[in-house]
Scaffold this motif. Structure first.
Motif, mmCIF file in Angstrom:
data_model
loop_
_atom_site.group_PDB
_atom_site.id
_atom_site.type_symbol
_atom_site.label_atom_id
_atom_site.label_comp_id
_atom_site.label_asym_id
_atom_site.label_seq_id
_atom_site.Cartn_x
_atom_site.Cartn_y
_atom_site.Cartn_z
ATOM 1 N N LYS A 57 -46.253 31.190 6.071
ATOM 2 C CA LYS A 57 -47.006 29.940 6.193
ATOM 3 C C LYS A 57 -48.380 29.980 5.521
ATOM 4 O O LYS A 57 -48.932 28.944 5.200
ATOM 5 N N GLY A 61 -51.616 25.210 7.843
ATOM 6 C CA GLY A 61 -51.174 23.955 7.222
ATOM 7 C C GLY A 61 -51.992 23.642 5.980
ATOM 8 O O GLY A 61 -52.316 24.522 5.184
ATOM 9 N N ARG A 62 -52.382 22.414 5.838
ATOM 10 C CA ARG A 62 -53.126 21.988 4.651
ATOM 11 C C ARG A 62 -54.529 22.585 4.596
ATOM 12 O O ARG A 62 -55.155 22.599 3.547
ATOM 13 N N ARG A 63 -55.016 23.064 5.736
ATOM 14 C CA ARG A 63 -56.381 23.599 5.799
ATOM 15 C C ARG A 63 -56.423 25.131 5.740
ATOM 16 O O ARG A 63 -57.468 25.732 5.985
#
Length: 158
Positions: A128, A89-91
């Protein structure tokens, strides 16, 4: 130098007694993208992966490969979990970090694959994790092994 064979089709249709290769985070989650499909098809291997992640910290896992044996009685697939990002994800790690971890993880996979089982992969890191496939492919070309890379058929547009 490796040989990379590109085919159109479903990774999960690869012949038995081979290794299915995909990129994983070190947090123990197969929650999105092709990882979610692995989780659905290989629940016991997911549990082993999850337990392995919980038993180790991210820094000790990054750049390694967890090679999970076939648990279907010999007619299935081993699963190679390449730890290429600490999170998702964002990390998610930066592309250059993912590529360096990929290099180390593939080296670990090659070392563990003492039976020289064929390697079948998706275009890992490119979903992803957001790394262009061409960059991951360039890393794979550094190794003296063959990868069969599956690309799904493009859905028909109306």
């Amino acid at each position: 130098m490796s040989k990379i064979v590109h085919i159109t089709g479903d990774l999960f249709s690869a012949p038995p007694n081979t290794i299915l290769v995909h990129a994983c985070n070190t947090l123990g989650s197969w929650g999105a993208g092709i990882a979610a499909a692995f989780k659905e098809r290989f629940p016991s291997q997911f549990e082993a992966y999850h337990a392995h992640c919980k038993a180790h910290d991210s820094e000790s896992l990054i750049g390694t490969c967890l090679l999970l044996p076939d648990d279907s009685g010999g007619n299935g697939h081993d699963i190679a979990c390449l730890f290429t990002s600490r999170a998702y994800g964002r990390r998610v790690d930066k592309p250059e970090q993912i590529l360096e971890a990929t290099r180390k993880a593939v080296r670990d996979l090659v070392k563990q694959n003492t039976a020289n089982k064929p390697l079948h992969a998706c275009r890992f890191n490119s979903g992803k994790f957001g790394v262009p496939w061409e960059d991951t492919e360039a890393v794979l070309k550094e190794f003296a092994v063959t990868f069969t890379v599956f690309q799904p058929e493009e859905p028909e547009t109306l």
